[in-house]
Design a protein around this motif. Structure first.
Motif, PDB file in Angstrom:
ATOM      1  N   ASP A 126       0.815  -1.217   0.000  1.00  0.00           N
ATOM      2  CA  ASP A 126       0.000   0.000   0.000  1.00  0.00           C
ATOM      3  C   ASP A 126       0.847   1.264   0.000  1.00  0.00           C
ATOM      4  O   ASP A 126       0.371   2.336  -0.401  1.00  0.00           O
ATOM      5  N   ALA A 127       2.079   1.159   0.471  1.00  0.00           N
ATOM      6  CA  ALA A 127       2.948   2.326   0.555  1.00  0.00           C
ATOM      7  C   ALA A 127       4.398   1.878   0.487  1.00  0.00           C
ATOM      8  O   ALA A 127       4.726   0.729   0.800  1.00  0.00           O
ATOM      9  N   CYS A 128       5.252   2.796   0.086  1.00  0.00           N
ATOM     10  CA  CYS A 128       6.683   2.533   0.041  1.00  0.00           C
ATOM     11  C   CYS A 128       7.412   3.731   0.635  1.00  0.00           C
ATOM     12  O   CYS A 128       7.107   4.880   0.307  1.00  0.00           O
ATOM     13  N   VAL A 129       8.356   3.463   1.527  1.00  0.00           N
ATOM     14  CA  VAL A 129       9.111   4.520   2.208  1.00  0.00           C
ATOM     15  C   VAL A 129      10.594   4.219   2.083  1.00  0.00           C
ATOM     16  O   VAL A 129      11.029   3.070   2.224  1.00  0.00           O
ATOM     17  N   SER A 130      11.382   5.259   1.814  1.00  0.00           N
ATOM     18  CA  SER A 130      12.830   5.123   1.786  1.00  0.00           C
ATOM     19  C   SER A 130      13.446   6.439   2.244  1.00  0.00           C
ATOM     20  O   SER A 130      13.186   7.489   1.654  1.00  0.00           O
ATOM     21  N   VAL A 131      14.243   6.377   3.317  1.00  0.00           N
ATOM     22  CA  VAL A 131      14.812   7.584   3.926  1.00  0.00           C
ATOM     23  C   VAL A 131      16.335   7.452   4.011  1.00  0.00           C
ATOM     24  O   VAL A 131      16.844   6.493   4.581  1.00  0.00           O
ATOM     25  N   VAL A 132      17.058   8.420   3.453  1.00  0.00           N
ATOM     26  CA  VAL A 132      18.524   8.473   3.459  1.00  0.00           C
ATOM     27  C   VAL A 132      19.110   7.147   2.943  1.00  0.00           C
ATOM     28  O   VAL A 132      19.984   6.550   3.572  1.00  0.00           O
ATOM     29  N   VAL A 133      18.605   6.700   1.818  1.00  0.00           N
ATOM     30  CA  VAL A 133      19.060   5.441   1.221  1.00  0.00           C
ATOM     31  C   VAL A 133      19.431   5.643  -0.247  1.00  0.00           C
ATOM     32  O   VAL A 133      20.558   5.348  -0.665  1.00  0.00           O
ATOM     33  N   LEU A 134      18.516   6.162  -1.033  1.00  0.00           N
ATOM     34  CA  LEU A 134      18.723   6.242  -2.475  1.00  0.00           C
ATOM     35  C   LEU A 134      19.900   7.138  -2.835  1.00  0.00           C
ATOM     36  O   LEU A 134      20.518   6.960  -3.895  1.00  0.00           O
ATOM     37  N   GLN A 135      20.249   8.088  -1.972  1.00  0.00           N
ATOM     38  CA  GLN A 135      21.402   8.938  -2.276  1.00  0.00           C
ATOM     39  C   GLN A 135      22.718   8.174  -2.205  1.00  0.00           C
ATOM     40  O   GLN A 135      23.746   8.658  -2.671  1.00  0.00           O
ATOM     41  N   HIS A 136      22.688   6.966  -1.636  1.00  0.00           N
ATOM     42  CA  HIS A 136      23.892   6.140  -1.575  1.00  0.00           C
ATOM     43  C   HIS A 136      23.973   5.138  -2.723  1.00  0.00           C
ATOM     44  O   HIS A 136      24.981   4.431  -2.841  1.00  0.00           O
ATOM     45  N   VAL A 137      22.946   5.068  -3.537  1.00  0.00           N
ATOM     46  CA  VAL A 137      22.963   4.135  -4.667  1.00  0.00           C
ATOM     47  C   VAL A 137      24.011   4.623  -5.675  1.00  0.00           C
ATOM     48  O   VAL A 137      24.074   5.813  -5.982  1.00  0.00           O
ATOM     49  N   PRO A 138      24.863   3.728  -6.200  1.00  0.00           N
ATOM     50  CA  PRO A 138      26.030   4.158  -6.970  1.00  0.00           C
ATOM     51  C   PRO A 138      25.776   4.672  -8.372  1.00  0.00           C
ATOM     52  O   PRO A 138      26.701   5.142  -9.015  1.00  0.00           O
ATOM     53  N   ASP A 139      24.552   4.591  -8.873  1.00  0.00           N
ATOM     54  CA  ASP A 139      24.293   5.037 -10.240  1.00  0.00           C
ATOM     55  C   ASP A 139      22.864   5.565 -10.322  1.00  0.00           C
ATOM     56  O   ASP A 139      21.926   4.884  -9.886  1.00  0.00           O
ATOM     57  N   PRO A 140      22.656   6.764 -10.892  1.00  0.00           N
ATOM     58  CA  PRO A 140      21.293   7.304 -11.020  1.00  0.00           C
ATOM     59  C   PRO A 140      20.347   6.385 -11.768  1.00  0.00           C
ATOM     60  O   PRO A 140      19.142   6.381 -11.506  1.00  0.00           O
ATOM     61  N   ARG A 152       5.511  -0.617  -9.892  1.00  0.00           N
ATOM     62  CA  ARG A 152       5.030  -1.988 -10.136  1.00  0.00           C
ATOM     63  C   ARG A 152       4.454  -2.625  -8.883  1.00  0.00           C
ATOM     64  O   ARG A 152       3.430  -3.325  -8.938  1.00  0.00           O
ATOM     65  N   VAL A 153       5.100  -2.426  -7.730  1.00  0.00           N
ATOM     66  CA  VAL A 153       4.692  -3.156  -6.519  1.00  0.00           C
ATOM     67  C   VAL A 153       3.560  -2.464  -5.755  1.00  0.00           C
ATOM     68  O   VAL A 153       2.910  -3.094  -4.917  1.00  0.00           O
ATOM     69  N   LEU A 154       3.307  -1.179  -6.056  1.00  0.00           N
ATOM     70  CA  LEU A 154       2.236  -0.469  -5.350  1.00  0.00           C
ATOM     71  C   LEU A 154       0.866  -0.924  -5.837  1.00  0.00           C
ATOM     72  O   LEU A 154       0.632  -1.093  -7.042  1.00  0.00           O
ATOM     73  N   ARG A 155      -0.054  -1.070  -4.894  1.00  0.00           N
ATOM     74  CA  ARG A 155      -1.440  -1.326  -5.247  1.00  0.00           C
ATOM     75  C   ARG A 155      -2.074  -0.049  -5.798  1.00  0.00           C
ATOM     76  O   ARG A 155      -1.592   1.061  -5.524  1.00  0.00           O
ATOM     77  N   PRO A 156      -3.158  -0.167  -6.556  1.00  0.00           N
ATOM     78  CA  PRO A 156      -3.866   1.039  -7.014  1.00  0.00           C
ATOM     79  C   PRO A 156      -4.227   1.928  -5.819  1.00  0.00           C
ATOM     80  O   PRO A 156      -4.750   1.441  -4.821  1.00  0.00           O
ATOM     81  N   GLY A 157      -3.931   3.204  -5.938  1.00  0.00           N
ATOM     82  CA  GLY A 157      -4.186   4.125  -4.836  1.00  0.00           C
ATOM     83  C   GLY A 157      -3.055   4.214  -3.838  1.00  0.00           C
ATOM     84  O   GLY A 157      -3.120   4.992  -2.885  1.00  0.00           O
ATOM     85  N   GLY A 158      -2.011   3.403  -4.026  1.00  0.00           N
ATOM     86  CA  GLY A 158      -0.875   3.437  -3.109  1.00  0.00           C
ATOM     87  C   GLY A 158      -0.016   4.673  -3.312  1.00  0.00           C
ATOM     88  O   GLY A 158      -0.190   5.423  -4.278  1.00  0.00           O
ATOM     89  N   TRP A 159       0.937   4.886  -2.415  1.00  0.00           N
ATOM     90  CA  TRP A 159       1.802   6.058  -2.503  1.00  0.00           C
ATOM     91  C   TRP A 159       3.227   5.700  -2.073  1.00  0.00           C
ATOM     92  O   TRP A 159       3.453   4.680  -1.424  1.00  0.00           O
ATOM     93  N   ALA A 160       4.158   6.563  -2.453  1.00  0.00           N
ATOM     94  CA  ALA A 160       5.565   6.349  -2.103  1.00  0.00           C
ATOM     95  C   ALA A 160       6.158   7.639  -1.554  1.00  0.00           C
ATOM     96  O   ALA A 160       5.869   8.726  -2.057  1.00  0.00           O
ATOM     97  N   ALA A 161       6.982   7.514  -0.530  1.00  0.00           N
ATOM     98  CA  ALA A 161       7.736   8.635   0.043  1.00  0.00           C
ATOM     99  C   ALA A 161       9.207   8.276  -0.064  1.00  0.00           C
ATOM    100  O   ALA A 161       9.725   7.498   0.742  1.00  0.00           O
ATOM    101  N   LEU A 162       9.878   8.816  -1.076  1.00  0.00           N
ATOM    102  CA  LEU A 162      11.264   8.471  -1.370  1.00  0.00           C
ATOM    103  C   LEU A 162      12.138   9.702  -1.192  1.00  0.00           C
ATOM    104  O   LEU A 162      12.038  10.657  -1.971  1.00  0.00           O
ATOM    105  N   GLN A 163      12.990   9.690  -0.180  1.00  0.00           N
ATOM    106  CA  GLN A 163      13.880  10.819   0.065  1.00  0.00           C
ATOM    107  C   GLN A 163      15.128  10.642  -0.800  1.00  0.00           C
ATOM    108  O   GLN A 163      15.739   9.576  -0.829  1.00  0.00           O
TER     109      GLN A 163
END
Length: 206
Positions: A126-140, A152-163
């Motif tokens: 239903d939701a996806c959260v990622s905090v202080v993680v994606l900035q460490h991924v080695p390639d955009p 793909r993994v979110l259900r209809p109406g779901g939301w994501a909070a990606l920092q």
């Protein structure tokens, strides 16, 4: 190529977990001298993130956390959602997370491949959260791949909070002579260089 990136990231973050998991999850901590109460007090941060996006977690929700580390944010998410899928590329981090959070019965700790969300079913969260993680991924491109996978993994109406971070300056490694000397004698973190295979800060576009 993806398998190589996966192995590089797993080695890098496994080494950081062995070196000082608390510090590398939350660099406000003193190196090798964590303040446990401050570390685990992540509820205010989660509220700030969700309030800023005007979204809420419901007791019936399944939430996916990308980059759970040793479970700092996971604890706060688990008090708000019915189920948390806590994913990380480091099996060492996940092992520590299980040891440190035995009370989190509704959390599933999942080893990711560092590139995709292949272990998560379509339209299953239903939701996806990622905090202080994606900035460490080695390639955009990997980060953009994660964004597509979240869709793909979110259900209809779901939301994501990606920092994320688009400030190249904060990605520069601290590699001065004093930093290197202190790291050699164990008084400063060793794992501050850009992980193998990373794109250098000048390659990032704001």
């Amino acid at each position: 190529m993806a398998a190589v990136r996966d192995a590089e990231m797993r080695r890098f973050w496994n080494a950081r977990a062995r070196e000082d998991a608390f510090y590398f999850v939350d660099t406000r901590q003193r190196y090798r001298a964590p303040d446990s109460d401050r570390f685990w007090d992540s509820g205010e941060l989660v509220d700030y993130l969700l309030d800023g996006l005007d979204v809420r977690l419901r007791p019936t929700d399944t939430v996916l956390e990308i980059g759970c580390g040793i479970g700092r944010i996971t604890r706060a998410l688990a008090t708000r959602a019915g189920r948390v899928i806590a994913l990380d590329v480091s099996d060492e981090m996940l092992s520590r997370a299980r040891e440190l959070n035995p009370q989190l019965a509704d959390v599933e700790w999942v080893l990711g491949d560092g590139v995709t969300l292949s272990s998560i079913a379509d339209e299953s969260v239903d939701a996806c959260v990622s905090v202080v993680v994606l900035q460490h991924v080695p390639d955009p491109e990997i980060t953009l791949g994660y964004v597509r996978e979240v869709g793909r993994v979110l259900r209809p109406g779901g939301w994501a909070a990606l920092q994320v971070s688009n400030d190249p300056a904060i990605h520069l490694p601290r590699d001065g002579l004093l930093d290197r000397c202190m790291a050699v004698i164990g008084r400063a973190p060793r794992g501050v260089a850009i992980p193998p295979g990373s794109v250098r800060p000048s390659s990032f576009q704001p």
